[in-house]
Design a protein around this motif. Sequence first.
Motif, PDB file in Angstrom:
ATOM      1  N   ILE A 112      -8.567   1.134   1.709  1.00  5.81           N
ATOM      2  CA  ILE A 112      -8.694  -0.051   2.565  1.00  5.81           C
ATOM      3  C   ILE A 112      -8.421  -1.318   1.759  1.00  5.81           C
ATOM      4  O   ILE A 112      -7.745  -2.250   2.236  1.00  5.81           O
ATOM      5  N   HIS A 113      -8.922  -1.353   0.529  1.00  7.19           N
ATOM      6  CA  HIS A 113      -8.685  -2.514  -0.329  1.00  7.19           C
ATOM      7  C   HIS A 113      -7.191  -2.690  -0.606  1.00  7.19           C
ATOM      8  O   HIS A 113      -6.665  -3.808  -0.548  1.00  7.19           O
ATOM      9  N   ARG A 114      -6.501  -1.598  -0.885  1.00 11.67           N
ATOM     10  CA  ARG A 114      -5.073  -1.668  -1.160  1.00 11.67           C
ATOM     11  C   ARG A 114      -4.299  -2.115   0.076  1.00 11.67           C
ATOM     12  O   ARG A 114      -3.347  -2.898  -0.019  1.00 11.67           O
ATOM     13  N   MET A 115      -4.716  -1.642   1.249  1.00  6.66           N
ATOM     14  CA  MET A 115      -4.023  -2.014   2.475  1.00  6.66           C
ATOM     15  C   MET A 115      -4.215  -3.489   2.789  1.00  6.66           C
ATOM     16  O   MET A 115      -3.287  -4.166   3.243  1.00  6.66           O
ATOM     17  N   SER A 116      -5.432  -3.997   2.560  1.00  5.91           N
ATOM     18  CA  SER A 116      -5.694  -5.397   2.881  1.00  5.91           C
ATOM     19  C   SER A 116      -4.970  -6.346   1.940  1.00  5.91           C
ATOM     20  O   SER A 116      -4.754  -7.510   2.278  1.00  5.91           O
ATOM     21  N   ARG A 117      -4.589  -5.884   0.755  1.00  4.90           N
ATOM     22  CA  ARG A 117      -3.910  -6.731  -0.228  1.00  4.90           C
ATOM     23  C   ARG A 117      -2.389  -6.694  -0.096  1.00  4.90           C
ATOM     24  O   ARG A 117      -1.694  -7.327  -0.889  1.00  4.90           O
ATOM     25  N   LEU A 118      -1.880  -5.944   0.862  1.00  4.98           N
ATOM     26  CA  LEU A 118      -0.426  -5.859   1.010  1.00  4.98           C
ATOM     27  C   LEU A 118       0.156  -7.220   1.389  1.00  4.98           C
ATOM     28  O   LEU A 118      -0.336  -7.873   2.319  1.00  4.98           O
ATOM     29  N   PRO A 119       1.190  -7.673   0.693  1.00  7.48           N
ATOM     30  CA  PRO A 119       1.763  -9.004   0.971  1.00  7.48           C
ATOM     31  C   PRO A 119       2.748  -8.962   2.132  1.00  7.48           C
ATOM     32  O   PRO A 119       3.968  -8.988   1.934  1.00  7.48           O
ATOM     33  N   ASP A 120       2.237  -8.882   3.332  1.00  4.80           N
ATOM     34  CA  ASP A 120       3.114  -8.795   4.502  1.00  4.80           C
ATOM     35  C   ASP A 120       2.374  -9.368   5.701  1.00  4.80           C
ATOM     36  O   ASP A 120       1.173  -9.643   5.668  1.00  4.80           O
ATOM     37  N   ASP A 121       3.113  -9.530   6.809  1.00  2.00           N
ATOM     38  CA  ASP A 121       2.523 -10.022   8.034  1.00  2.00           C
ATOM     39  C   ASP A 121       1.460  -9.037   8.535  1.00  2.00           C
ATOM     40  O   ASP A 121       1.681  -7.811   8.509  1.00  2.00           O
ATOM     41  N   PRO A 122       0.286  -9.503   8.969  1.00  2.00           N
ATOM     42  CA  PRO A 122      -0.775  -8.593   9.417  1.00  2.00           C
ATOM     43  C   PRO A 122      -0.340  -7.633  10.514  1.00  2.00           C
ATOM     44  O   PRO A 122      -0.787  -6.479  10.533  1.00  2.00           O
ATOM     45  N   HIS A 123       0.517  -8.086  11.408  1.00  2.00           N
ATOM     46  CA  HIS A 123       0.961  -7.201  12.490  1.00  2.00           C
ATOM     47  C   HIS A 123       1.871  -6.096  11.954  1.00  2.00           C
ATOM     48  O   HIS A 123       1.821  -4.955  12.444  1.00  2.00           O
ATOM     49  N   ARG A 124       2.701  -6.394  10.970  1.00  2.00           N
ATOM     50  CA  ARG A 124       3.535  -5.351  10.358  1.00  2.00           C
ATOM     51  C   ARG A 124       2.673  -4.346   9.608  1.00  2.00           C
ATOM     52  O   ARG A 124       2.920  -3.138   9.664  1.00  2.00           O
ATOM     53  N   ILE A 125       1.659  -4.828   8.913  1.00  2.00           N
ATOM     54  CA  ILE A 125       0.749  -3.925   8.219  1.00  2.00           C
ATOM     55  C   ILE A 125       0.010  -3.050   9.224  1.00  2.00           C
ATOM     56  O   ILE A 125      -0.146  -1.839   9.019  1.00  2.00           O
ATOM     57  N   ALA A 126      -0.442  -3.641  10.330  1.00  2.00           N
ATOM     58  CA  ALA A 126      -1.159  -2.880  11.360  1.00  2.00           C
ATOM     59  C   ALA A 126      -0.257  -1.820  11.988  1.00  2.00           C
ATOM     60  O   ALA A 126      -0.712  -0.699  12.259  1.00  2.00           O
ATOM     61  N   ARG A 127       1.014  -2.158  12.213  1.00  2.00           N
ATOM     62  CA  ARG A 127       1.934  -1.151  12.754  1.00  2.00           C
ATOM     63  C   ARG A 127       2.150  -0.017  11.756  1.00  2.00           C
ATOM     64  O   ARG A 127       2.288   1.150  12.146  1.00  2.00           O
ATOM     65  N   GLY A 128       2.192  -0.359  10.472  1.00  2.00           N
ATOM     66  CA  GLY A 128       2.311   0.688   9.459  1.00  2.00           C
ATOM     67  C   GLY A 128       1.086   1.583   9.432  1.00  2.00           C
ATOM     68  O   GLY A 128       1.201   2.811   9.305  1.00  2.00           O
ATOM     69  N   ILE A 129      -0.102   0.977   9.572  1.00  2.00           N
ATOM     70  CA  ILE A 129      -1.332   1.753   9.618  1.00  2.00           C
ATOM     71  C   ILE A 129      -1.331   2.674  10.839  1.00  2.00           C
ATOM     72  O   ILE A 129      -1.735   3.840  10.757  1.00  2.00           O
ATOM     73  N   PHE A 130      -0.890   2.155  11.959  1.00  2.00           N
ATOM     74  CA  PHE A 130      -0.810   2.977  13.166  1.00  2.00           C
ATOM     75  C   PHE A 130       0.071   4.202  12.926  1.00  2.00           C
ATOM     76  O   PHE A 130      -0.311   5.340  13.266  1.00  2.00           O
ATOM     77  N   ALA A 131       1.241   3.983  12.340  1.00  2.00           N
ATOM     78  CA  ALA A 131       2.169   5.095  12.084  1.00  2.00           C
ATOM     79  C   ALA A 131       1.568   6.092  11.106  1.00  2.00           C
ATOM     80  O   ALA A 131       1.629   7.314  11.320  1.00  2.00           O
TER      81      ALA A 131
END
Length: 238
Positions: free
Chosen positions: A33-52
């Motif tokens: 979770i810590h690594r995911m929250s630190r990703l340098p990208d738009d939150p919606h793109r990160i959320a779509r990646g998490i969904f996938a």
Amino acid sequence: MVFKRRQPLGWLAWMREMVYPKGGFKRATRYVIHRMSRLPDDPHRIARGIFAGFLVGFLPLPGLQFVAAWAAARLVRGNLLAALLGTFNTNPVTTPFFAVFAMSFGHWIMGVPGKLSFEAIIDAFGVAGADLWRNFVALFTPAQMHWGGLIRFWHEIYVPYFIGALLPGLVISAVAYYLTIPLVQTYQKARAAKADDRRERRHRLKLAVADAKNRLLHRTDKDGESRPAGDDTGAGAQ
């Protein structure tokens, strides 16, 4: 290399880490979770990646989860690294329980007759494994190939498992999607505020240093002006 171990794990230790992490699943989950929250990208793109990644993590795709997560992330235009991290939503402890639930749910959806028991699942895996071995040996010997166990495994285990995992996986992945957006937004705002605060403190420090330097130079100039011209204490002493 970043995150490289000082002492590489042996293959036994590596297998133990795959089954149960040294720090426990809670620590491993917090790290992901810590690594995911630190990703340098738009939150919606990160959320779509998490969904996938979450969705692929629930599906029975042994050995293909990373490839499938990459393809799913490209399909939904999500962050690729977030998708790969999202596949760690399952672990060897919870997966067997979810697998039995997914197979039973899939049997109910498909209307497969007969009760699905743990013994029946183990038996189907055993027969399919035996068919795989016999067919592999048959490639190099005159032995005949057998497909009955594999066909039974496909219809009674794999397809119900896939369908039974797909629907709950979609629901859980959608929940993860909506939870990820505010989580990442909050983290990125806090991180940006800290970065602004650090820049402000560095700026104030530079101003203070420059002001102190200017005062020192001004005092030196005043001392030089207050001394009489041609006054040489050393020469007068001579």
